[in-house]
Design a protein around this motif. Structure first.
Motif, PDB file in Angstrom:
ATOM      1  N   ALA A 196     -20.056  -1.845  59.991  1.00 56.60           N
ATOM      2  CA  ALA A 196     -20.568  -0.959  59.476  1.00 56.60           C
ATOM      3  C   ALA A 196     -19.156  -0.219  59.015  1.00 56.60           C
ATOM      4  O   ALA A 196     -19.171   1.180  57.199  1.00 56.60           O
ATOM      5  CB  ALA A 196     -21.028   0.139  60.793  1.00 56.60           C
ATOM      6  N   LEU A 197     -17.903   0.823  59.110  1.00 62.54           N
ATOM      7  CA  LEU A 197     -17.151   1.091  58.977  1.00 62.54           C
ATOM      8  C   LEU A 197     -16.023   0.636  57.528  1.00 62.54           C
ATOM      9  O   LEU A 197     -15.690   0.986  56.927  1.00 62.54           O
ATOM     10  CB  LEU A 197     -16.218   0.911  59.761  1.00 62.54           C
ATOM     11  N   ALA A 198     -16.912  -0.549  57.654  1.00 61.78           N
ATOM     12  CA  ALA A 198     -15.914  -1.742  56.518  1.00 61.78           C
ATOM     13  C   ALA A 198     -16.590  -1.709  55.577  1.00 61.78           C
ATOM     14  O   ALA A 198     -16.435  -1.415  54.595  1.00 61.78           O
ATOM     15  CB  ALA A 198     -16.071  -3.165  56.795  1.00 61.78           C
ATOM     16  N   ALA A 199     -17.999  -1.645  55.466  1.00 59.03           N
ATOM     17  CA  ALA A 199     -18.823  -1.412  54.512  1.00 59.03           C
ATOM     18  C   ALA A 199     -18.996  -0.452  54.159  1.00 59.03           C
ATOM     19  O   ALA A 199     -18.972   0.109  52.779  1.00 59.03           O
ATOM     20  CB  ALA A 199     -20.655  -1.471  54.974  1.00 59.03           C
ATOM     21  N   GLN A 206     -17.905  10.783  43.000  1.00 60.49           N
ATOM     22  CA  GLN A 206     -18.987  10.540  43.654  1.00 60.49           C
ATOM     23  C   GLN A 206     -18.816  10.660  45.768  1.00 60.49           C
ATOM     24  O   GLN A 206     -17.980   9.367  46.073  1.00 60.49           O
ATOM     25  CB  GLN A 206     -20.246  10.089  43.324  1.00 60.49           C
ATOM     26  N   ARG A 207     -20.260  10.838  46.431  1.00 57.45           N
ATOM     27  CA  ARG A 207     -20.046  11.260  47.442  1.00 57.45           C
ATOM     28  C   ARG A 207     -21.815  10.249  47.464  1.00 57.45           C
ATOM     29  O   ARG A 207     -22.059  10.656  46.236  1.00 57.45           O
ATOM     30  CB  ARG A 207     -20.200  12.088  48.546  1.00 57.45           C
ATOM     31  N   ILE A 208     -21.911   9.285  48.460  1.00 56.20           N
ATOM     32  CA  ILE A 208     -23.077   8.341  48.676  1.00 56.20           C
ATOM     33  C   ILE A 208     -24.686  10.122  47.964  1.00 56.20           C
ATOM     34  O   ILE A 208     -25.248   8.948  47.539  1.00 56.20           O
ATOM     35  CB  ILE A 208     -23.476   8.231  50.026  1.00 56.20           C
ATOM     36  N   ASN A 240     -16.749   3.681  49.822  1.00 55.47           N
ATOM     37  CA  ASN A 240     -16.204   5.410  49.387  1.00 55.47           C
ATOM     38  C   ASN A 240     -15.251   4.742  47.967  1.00 55.47           C
ATOM     39  O   ASN A 240     -15.092   5.646  47.439  1.00 55.47           O
ATOM     40  CB  ASN A 240     -15.217   5.555  50.267  1.00 55.47           C
ATOM     41  N   ALA A 241     -13.995   3.128  48.056  1.00 57.84           N
ATOM     42  CA  ALA A 241     -13.491   2.726  47.370  1.00 57.84           C
ATOM     43  C   ALA A 241     -14.388   2.512  45.868  1.00 57.84           C
ATOM     44  O   ALA A 241     -13.783   3.286  45.278  1.00 57.84           O
ATOM     45  CB  ALA A 241     -13.079   1.730  47.430  1.00 57.84           C
ATOM     46  N   TYR A 242     -15.584   1.980  45.656  1.00 61.88           N
ATOM     47  CA  TYR A 242     -16.835   1.954  44.645  1.00 61.88           C
ATOM     48  C   TYR A 242     -16.403   3.512  43.866  1.00 61.88           C
ATOM     49  O   TYR A 242     -16.554   3.375  42.487  1.00 61.88           O
ATOM     50  CB  TYR A 242     -17.629   1.241  44.849  1.00 61.88           C
ATOM     51  N   LEU A 243     -17.146   4.588  44.671  1.00 61.48           N
ATOM     52  CA  LEU A 243     -17.732   5.926  44.379  1.00 61.48           C
ATOM     53  C   LEU A 243     -16.287   6.556  43.797  1.00 61.48           C
ATOM     54  O   LEU A 243     -15.971   6.966  42.922  1.00 61.48           O
ATOM     55  CB  LEU A 243     -18.632   6.140  45.584  1.00 61.48           C
ATOM     56  N   ALA A 244     -15.439   6.336  44.037  1.00 60.38           N
ATOM     57  CA  ALA A 244     -14.384   7.320  44.062  1.00 60.38           C
ATOM     58  C   ALA A 244     -13.100   5.931  42.435  1.00 60.38           C
ATOM     59  O   ALA A 244     -12.835   7.396  42.089  1.00 60.38           O
ATOM     60  CB  ALA A 244     -13.159   6.922  45.034  1.00 60.38           C
ATOM     61  N   MET A 245     -14.133   5.418  42.017  1.00 59.20           N
ATOM     62  CA  MET A 245     -13.502   5.189  41.081  1.00 59.20           C
ATOM     63  C   MET A 245     -14.363   4.975  39.691  1.00 59.20           C
ATOM     64  O   MET A 245     -14.219   4.554  38.786  1.00 59.20           O
ATOM     65  CB  MET A 245     -13.125   3.301  41.033  1.00 59.20           C
ATOM     66  N   GLU A 255     -25.268   1.761  53.944  1.00 58.26           N
ATOM     67  CA  GLU A 255     -23.624   1.338  53.226  1.00 58.26           C
ATOM     68  C   GLU A 255     -24.289  -0.205  52.761  1.00 58.26           C
ATOM     69  O   GLU A 255     -23.864  -0.367  51.577  1.00 58.26           O
ATOM     70  CB  GLU A 255     -22.703   1.629  53.926  1.00 58.26           C
ATOM     71  N   LEU A 256     -24.664  -0.797  53.881  1.00 53.87           N
ATOM     72  CA  LEU A 256     -24.945  -2.115  52.711  1.00 53.87           C
ATOM     73  C   LEU A 256     -26.179  -2.544  52.009  1.00 53.87           C
ATOM     74  O   LEU A 256     -26.067  -3.318  51.224  1.00 53.87           O
ATOM     75  CB  LEU A 256     -25.281  -3.461  54.180  1.00 53.87           C
ATOM     76  N   LEU A 257     -26.731  -1.637  52.380  1.00 52.25           N
ATOM     77  CA  LEU A 257     -28.601  -1.718  51.256  1.00 52.25           C
ATOM     78  C   LEU A 257     -27.723  -0.683  50.041  1.00 52.25           C
ATOM     79  O   LEU A 257     -27.649  -2.012  48.596  1.00 52.25           O
ATOM     80  CB  LEU A 257     -28.854  -0.164  51.838  1.00 52.25           C
ATOM     81  N   CYS A 258     -27.207   0.160  50.196  1.00 50.61           N
ATOM     82  CA  CYS A 258     -26.338   0.395  48.860  1.00 50.61           C
ATOM     83  C   CYS A 258     -25.129  -0.461  48.228  1.00 50.61           C
ATOM     84  O   CYS A 258     -25.253  -0.681  47.034  1.00 50.61           O
ATOM     85  CB  CYS A 258     -25.588   2.290  49.153  1.00 50.61           C
ATOM     86  N   LYS A 259     -25.092  -0.742  48.864  1.00 56.63           N
ATOM     87  CA  LYS A 259     -23.347  -2.020  47.620  1.00 56.63           C
ATOM     88  C   LYS A 259     -24.312  -3.170  47.582  1.00 56.63           C
ATOM     89  O   LYS A 259     -23.810  -3.311  46.068  1.00 56.63           O
ATOM     90  CB  LYS A 259     -23.381  -2.571  49.165  1.00 56.63           C
ATOM     91  N   GLN A 260     -25.800  -3.124  47.760  1.00 53.36           N
ATOM     92  CA  GLN A 260     -26.410  -4.579  46.808  1.00 53.36           C
ATOM     93  C   GLN A 260     -26.718  -3.688  45.863  1.00 53.36           C
ATOM     94  O   GLN A 260     -27.494  -4.951  45.038  1.00 53.36           O
ATOM     95  CB  GLN A 260     -27.453  -4.826  47.832  1.00 53.36           C
ATOM     96  N   ALA A 261     -27.179  -2.721  46.109  1.00 53.05           N
ATOM     97  CA  ALA A 261     -27.430  -1.726  44.648  1.00 53.05           C
ATOM     98  C   ALA A 261     -26.786  -0.885  43.650  1.00 53.05           C
ATOM     99  O   ALA A 261     -27.211  -0.066  43.014  1.00 53.05           O
ATOM    100  CB  ALA A 261     -28.806  -0.540  45.097  1.00 53.05           C
TER     101      ALA A 261
END
Length: 206
Positions: free
Chosen positions: A158-161, A176-178, A166-171, A127-133
Motif C-alpha cells: 500500500a505504501l509502495a503504491a 497535485q494531491r489525490i 505521489n511521484a506521478y502527481l509531483a511531476m 492508490e492502486l485504483l488511481c494508478k490504473q486511471a
C-alpha cells in the motif's frame, strides 16, 4: 486523535457514506458523480481505527432516522481478513449481522455494505485504483522507470503504491494531491475510468 469535523446528517432521505480518510472521500466524490453524490452524506474518519467510533456517532445523530443506507469505504492495506473484520465490526453498529460481502449493499429498511479497496482481497489501497486511471501514460512510464532505478524500500504494498502515486502527481505541470487530481484540466486521474467501475457501482447502490 483529533476528529475531522463532519456535517450534521440531513433532514431528508439520504445514503450515509463513511470513509477512512480524506483521499477516500475525494475519490468517492469524483467517481460517484455530482447527481449521486448529492444524495449522499459523507462522514470522514481520522484513520481506520476511528471508523467504529464514527459509526457510533452517526447512529446517535438525530438525522440518522432518514438514512436509507450506510456504505463503508476503507483500504485493505496488507491484511484482507483484518480489513473485513473491521468492516464487519463497523457495520455491526448499524445492526449488520450477516457476513460482509465486498462491494455488495444488502438489507431492507436500512441497507448496509462495505467496499474494501482495491478489490476486496488484494493487499493495497485506493492508490492502486488511481494508478490504473492516470491521464498521462507516458509520465506513468517515466515513474515506473524511476522506481526501477531507485528501488525504494517500502514496508507494505500500500505504501509502495502511495509512493508511486505521489511521484506521478509531483511531476504533473501543476503539482497535485489525490483530492485535486480529478480535475480534467490538470491531467491527474480519469474519474470515469473502468478501474473505478466497481466502486462507482457500490456508491450508486447506496
Amino acid at each position: 486523535m483529533s476528529r475531522r469535523p463532519n456535517p450534521p446528517l440531513p433532514n431528508r432521505p439520504f445514503g450515509l457514506l463513511i470513509v477512512e480518510g480524506g483521499d477516500e472521500r475525494a475519490l468517492c466524490e469524483a467517481v460517484a458523480g455530482s447527481t449521486i453524490w448529492s444524495g449522499l452524506s459523507c462522514w470522514t474518519a481520522s484513520g481506520r481505527s476511528d471508523l467504529r467510533t464514527l459509526a457510533m456517532l452517526a447512529r446517535l445523530d438525530p438525522g440518522f432516522i432518514h438514512a436509507r443506507s450506510v456504505g463503508l469505504v476503507l483500504d485493505v492495506e496488507e491484511d484482507p481478513r483484518e480489513a473485513l473484520r473491521l468492516a464487519q465490526e463497523t457495520l455491526a453498529v448499524f445492526g449488520h449481522t450477516v457476513p460482509v460481502n465486498h462491494g455488495v449493499v444488502t438489507g431492507q429498511s436500512l441497507r448496509l455494505g462495505a467496499f474494501l479497496a482495491p478489490d476486496g482481497s488484494t493487499p493495497g489501497s485506493i492508490e492502486l485504483l488511481c494508478k490504473q486511471a492516470v491521464r498521462e501514460p507516458k509520465l506513468a512510464s517515466c515513474v515506473d522507470a524511476l522506481v526501477q532505478c531507485a528501488q525504494p524500500t517500502f514496508p507494505t504494498r500500500a505504501l509502495a503504491a502511495k509512493g508511486w502515486l505521489n511521484a506521478y502527481l509531483a511531476m504533473l505541470p501543476e503539482q497535485q494531491r489525490i483530492h485535486q487530481a480529478f480535475d480534467a484540466v490538470k491531467g491527474g486521474f480519469e474519474a470515469s475510468h473502468a478501474a473505478f467501475a466497481p466502486l462507482r457501482s457500490f456508491l450508486h447502490s447506496l
